[in-house]
Design a protein around this motif. Sequence first.
Motif, PDB file in Angstrom:
ATOM      1  N   THR A  42       0.827  -1.217   0.000  1.00 34.04           N
ATOM      2  CA  THR A  42       0.000   0.000   0.000  1.00 34.04           C
ATOM      3  C   THR A  42       0.859   1.263   0.000  1.00 34.04           C
ATOM      4  O   THR A  42       0.528   2.251  -0.658  1.00 34.04           O
ATOM      5  CB  THR A  42      -0.909   0.006   1.253  1.00 34.04           C
ATOM      6  N   TRP A  43       1.966   1.237   0.732  1.00 32.45           N
ATOM      7  CA  TRP A  43       2.810   2.431   0.835  1.00 32.45           C
ATOM      8  C   TRP A  43       3.474   2.780  -0.497  1.00 32.45           C
ATOM      9  O   TRP A  43       3.952   3.904  -0.681  1.00 32.45           O
ATOM     10  CB  TRP A  43       3.869   2.251   1.929  1.00 32.45           C
ATOM     11  N   PHE A  44       3.511   1.814  -1.428  1.00 30.67           N
ATOM     12  CA  PHE A  44       4.123   2.092  -2.725  1.00 30.67           C
ATOM     13  C   PHE A  44       3.247   3.018  -3.570  1.00 30.67           C
ATOM     14  O   PHE A  44       3.739   3.679  -4.479  1.00 30.67           O
ATOM     15  CB  PHE A  44       4.402   0.786  -3.489  1.00 30.67           C
ATOM     16  N   SER A  45       1.959   3.062  -3.253  1.00 36.92           N
ATOM     17  CA  SER A  45       1.112   4.072  -3.907  1.00 36.92           C
ATOM     18  C   SER A  45       1.080   5.336  -3.055  1.00 36.92           C
ATOM     19  O   SER A  45       1.087   6.458  -3.579  1.00 36.92           O
ATOM     20  CB  SER A  45      -0.304   3.541  -4.133  1.00 36.92           C
ATOM     21  N   ALA A  46       1.098   5.159  -1.723  1.00 38.27           N
ATOM     22  CA  ALA A  46       1.025   6.315  -0.826  1.00 38.27           C
ATOM     23  C   ALA A  46       2.246   7.217  -0.967  1.00 38.27           C
ATOM     24  O   ALA A  46       2.149   8.428  -0.776  1.00 38.27           O
ATOM     25  CB  ALA A  46       0.882   5.845   0.621  1.00 38.27           C
ATOM     26  N   TRP A  47       3.400   6.647  -1.312  1.00 37.82           N
ATOM     27  CA  TRP A  47       4.607   7.476  -1.379  1.00 37.82           C
ATOM     28  C   TRP A  47       4.575   8.446  -2.565  1.00 37.82           C
ATOM     29  O   TRP A  47       5.344   9.399  -2.624  1.00 37.82           O
ATOM     30  CB  TRP A  47       5.867   6.608  -1.354  1.00 37.82           C
ATOM     31  N   LEU A  48       3.650   8.224  -3.495  1.00 38.47           N
ATOM     32  CA  LEU A  48       3.512   9.115  -4.664  1.00 38.47           C
ATOM     33  C   LEU A  48       2.425  10.167  -4.453  1.00 38.47           C
ATOM     34  O   LEU A  48       2.223  11.026  -5.317  1.00 38.47           O
ATOM     35  CB  LEU A  48       3.153   8.289  -5.911  1.00 38.47           C
ATOM     36  N   TRP A  49       1.724  10.111  -3.328  1.00 39.64           N
ATOM     37  CA  TRP A  49       0.497  10.888  -3.087  1.00 39.64           C
ATOM     38  C   TRP A  49       0.596  12.373  -3.455  1.00 39.64           C
ATOM     39  O   TRP A  49      -0.223  12.864  -4.225  1.00 39.64           O
ATOM     40  CB  TRP A  49       0.077  10.678  -1.633  1.00 39.64           C
ATOM     41  N   PRO A  50       1.570  13.150  -2.950  1.00 38.42           N
ATOM     42  CA  PRO A  50       1.584  14.588  -3.268  1.00 38.42           C
ATOM     43  C   PRO A  50       1.759  14.869  -4.769  1.00 38.42           C
ATOM     44  O   PRO A  50       1.362  15.921  -5.245  1.00 38.42           O
ATOM     45  CB  PRO A  50       2.783  15.129  -2.487  1.00 38.42           C
ATOM     46  N   ILE A  71      11.580  10.705  -0.452  1.00 36.35           N
ATOM     47  CA  ILE A  71      12.420   9.937  -1.377  1.00 36.35           C
ATOM     48  C   ILE A  71      11.837   9.989  -2.790  1.00 36.35           C
ATOM     49  O   ILE A  71      12.545  10.284  -3.766  1.00 36.35           O
ATOM     50  CB  ILE A  71      12.539   8.467  -0.898  1.00 36.35           C
ATOM     51  N   ALA A  72      10.533   9.723  -2.904  1.00 32.56           N
ATOM     52  CA  ALA A  72       9.876   9.713  -4.223  1.00 32.56           C
ATOM     53  C   ALA A  72       9.890  11.096  -4.854  1.00 32.56           C
ATOM     54  O   ALA A  72      10.083  11.240  -6.069  1.00 32.56           O
ATOM     55  CB  ALA A  72       8.441   9.205  -4.086  1.00 32.56           C
ATOM     56  N   GLY A  73       9.665  12.136  -4.045  1.00 35.33           N
ATOM     57  CA  GLY A  73       9.644  13.496  -4.570  1.00 35.33           C
ATOM     58  C   GLY A  73      10.943  13.855  -5.266  1.00 35.33           C
ATOM     59  O   GLY A  73      10.951  14.370  -6.391  1.00 35.33           O
ATOM     60  N   TYR A  74      12.053  13.556  -4.597  1.00 36.35           N
ATOM     61  CA  TYR A  74      13.351  13.883  -5.205  1.00 36.35           C
ATOM     62  C   TYR A  74      13.670  12.980  -6.400  1.00 36.35           C
ATOM     63  O   TYR A  74      14.288  13.416  -7.373  1.00 36.35           O
ATOM     64  CB  TYR A  74      14.459  13.814  -4.153  1.00 36.35           C
ATOM     65  N   GLU A  75      13.237  11.733  -6.344  1.00 40.51           N
ATOM     66  CA  GLU A  75      13.504  10.814  -7.452  1.00 40.51           C
ATOM     67  C   GLU A  75      12.767  11.236  -8.723  1.00 40.51           C
ATOM     68  O   GLU A  75      13.314  11.182  -9.819  1.00 40.51           O
ATOM     69  CB  GLU A  75      13.105   9.385  -7.052  1.00 40.51           C
ATOM     70  N   TYR A  76      11.512  11.683  -8.560  1.00 43.53           N
ATOM     71  CA  TYR A  76      10.707  11.967  -9.760  1.00 43.53           C
ATOM     72  C   TYR A  76      10.689  13.423 -10.190  1.00 43.53           C
ATOM     73  O   TYR A  76      10.430  13.721 -11.354  1.00 43.53           O
ATOM     74  CB  TYR A  76       9.270  11.465  -9.545  1.00 43.53           C
ATOM     75  N   THR A  77      10.919  14.336  -9.265  1.00 46.84           N
ATOM     76  CA  THR A  77      10.831  15.745  -9.647  1.00 46.84           C
ATOM     77  C   THR A  77      12.110  16.519  -9.352  1.00 46.84           C
ATOM     78  O   THR A  77      12.269  17.648  -9.819  1.00 46.84           O
ATOM     79  CB  THR A  77       9.680  16.451  -8.893  1.00 46.84           C
TER      80      THR A  77
END
Length: 877
Positions: free
Chosen positions: A460-468, A508-514
């Motif tokens: 579940t957290w793998f979708s939640a980490w993309l939330w913002p 982590i996801a924010g910096y990886e993708y943006t």
Amino acid sequence: MTIPAQFDAKSVEQKWYSYWMENNYFHSEPDHRTPYTITIPPPNVTGVLHMGHMLNNTIQDVLIRRARLKGFNACWVPGTDHASIATEAKVVAKLKAEGINKNDLSREEFLEHAWDWTHKYGGVILDQLKKLGASCDWERTKFTMDPDMSASVIRSFVDLYNKGMIYRGYRMVNWDPEAKTTLSDEEVIFEERQGKLYFLKYQIEGSNDFLTIATTRPETIFGDTAICINPNDERFTHLKGKKAIVPIAGRVIPIIEDEYVDVEFGTGCLKVTPAHDMNDKTLGDKHNLEVIDIFNEDATLNSFGLHYAGKDRFVVREEIEKELEANGSLAKTEIHLNKVGTSERTKAVIEPRLSDQWFLKMDELVKPAIKAVLETEEIKLYPKRFENTYRHWLENIRDWNISRQLWWGHRIPAFFYGDGKEDFVVAETMEDAVVLAQKATGKADLKAEDLRQDVDALDTWFSAWLWPMSVFGGIMEPENKDFKYYYPTNDLVTGPDILFFWVARMIIAGYEYTGEKPFTNVYLTGLVRDKQRRKMSKSLGNSPDPLDLIDNFSADGVRVGLLLSASAGNDILFDEEMCSQGKAFTNKVWNAFRLIKGWEVSDTIPQPESSKVAIEWFEAKLQQTLVEIEDHFEKYRISDALMAIYKLVWDDFCSWFLEMIKPAYQSPIDRKTLTKAIEMLESNLKLLHPFMPFLTEEIWQHITERTTEQALIISTWPESKSFDAKLITDFDFAAEVISGIRTIRKEKNIPFKDAIELKAINNDNSSTYFDAVITKLGNLSSLEYVSEAVTGALTFRAKSNEYFVPISGSVDVEEEIAKLSEELKYTQGFLKSVQAKLSNEKFVNNAPEKVLEIERKKEADALAKIATIEQSLASLK
């Protein structure tokens, strides 16, 4: 418009929430203004409102309403999380109650039931948030399983796989036998439990000798594949190269040597069960041991468990103890405290298990997230102390096990085209998978029917980490206007319990993708506990129904009650009395408004000096409080900000200001003062609105006729201006004088309707600016400054100033002298005891400085009181 005598919260809440919704005040679209964005921590889709949600969402609503008033384009994105494990467990339980076994259903049939459940219960918690007053942009509501949200998750997986960061591996994982899925390390909660240490006897092959081994899990002997001794342990030198026989199973296993064995623990040697212990697996790999998995997925024993097959592990533990004892293989047992891993979701005891799982490499991904919080402080945590927890987790991070053995969730986009473990391709769609599989196999005629998609779902957290990012379409369309306007978001409000699960991973996801932070500030709330410090939960029955609280105390009352006690990061010991305090404050503000609106106004009478001075003072006090509030908000001390406003409204406005300007009984108030009073009230309402939206909008709309463009919710925050701080300190002194007058009236039973004289010796050269206020609030017939003490008068002090109230015939002088003499005697005795302490060298040398300060203050206060009493006695005599 008639003003009701009582504030009717129920009708007011429904009326104004509907009004706000009808006029679309909560909705945001990109425009010329600076955005202020919050994304809600999405609650479980099938959940209901609990006290933690109440606190968290009240804080978010305070921030978003304040931002709106301050002219920002405020956008609060709501939504819910599909919560794989929790929701699937509820659906399985529902089916079981209906006599349906999940295993008898196809995946598609099960998902139909899961979607039915979601559609039935999915909107409940969001509707409950509306009762609280949450001003979310409901048009932007997201669900983590929405098609566009799912597409973002799948794209993220494919992208990371193609970068070589996601891989498939046969590893030992944490297995939840109740949910029948793997869990990440962070989803395992370790609890200290009392169990037993079992001392088992293993016969040495070819002899009558035995080797005794201590274990907490005798049922796992069926998976033993070796016994390990420390090569440096002289006690077991004679066993090197020999073999042992596993009790009951009768299997012969080697005795191996490794320095890993702790010679001090248990008997100094251990049984090695590679399939059911992380350390044993490492040892087994090193020594090429056989791996025997003795458990089914529900933690019952399989055929390797012989006659225990089909029985639960804990049942077997009890039964095997008896069998081992009966056949002489159990030397003894001891009581043993052990840390046991349990599932955060189901509370089941975790079982280490070997299986093929998907993992995400974290060692490189985590670096920008460490830097952003701990080095550049591009992202700030409030309170700052949580940085230590953040550092510990991220600097000790392991690869993330992202696959779950569930059907409800985002299905892993891996497609197998052969029987080998590596015979798969990863793609966003089946069409893309077919093309990739054709290339991999060289078979141009390969079709979709020839592929099998991985049956597992993502954590579940793998979708939640993309939330913002995903709520604004940022993964699928990074150039879209919403994403470019609203991202990065501003504030995140959440609990410290998911600092790693969610907060760190979003960073982590924010910096990886943006290449950018997902938010700037993280406000970590405390946990809501009961008065016994227990975390509130349904199972303990110690959590009140939030909707019942709202019903009893009003939404505003509950919001204020919660927030007054909610300092960042500190747990709240919840007591309904807090909500009662919030309700009392609601009534106080309502009654103050009714008082003002009840005054008759005159355009002909002049403004009294006392009112002019009062207005100047309150304007200064308001500006001082504004500075204080801004500082509190800047430091995310939301509770302190509310307390500052609470004191301004209750103490300064209601208790002082309104008394200072109140017209005499059955007399009108002058127009100038009333206009200013309403202006001050409106400023108070603006400050209070983020905390008490319903009450403030109701009063705002009652003050005068307003258009939809003039609603309080979209009004403007009070403007900060320079102010005269001396006015505030001068009034504080005047308030002390008024308090002295009131004390004399009370103690001497002098009715307020009887005007009294006041004479003063201004030793301090204090300001006389507030004399008109002192005269009014003290009901003085005169206030005169004199140079000598007045005889035959009651006295009191304010700082160094001396005040005298000439006694009238209503005061019995002899009786007063007797009372004062008695009080003088008592105070002198008290002073003597304090001075005895302070003259005691041993006490002075050993007492903490704070204790000494208290004693010195007692001495000073007693001396001042004695001087006042003696002066009063002298003037009476």
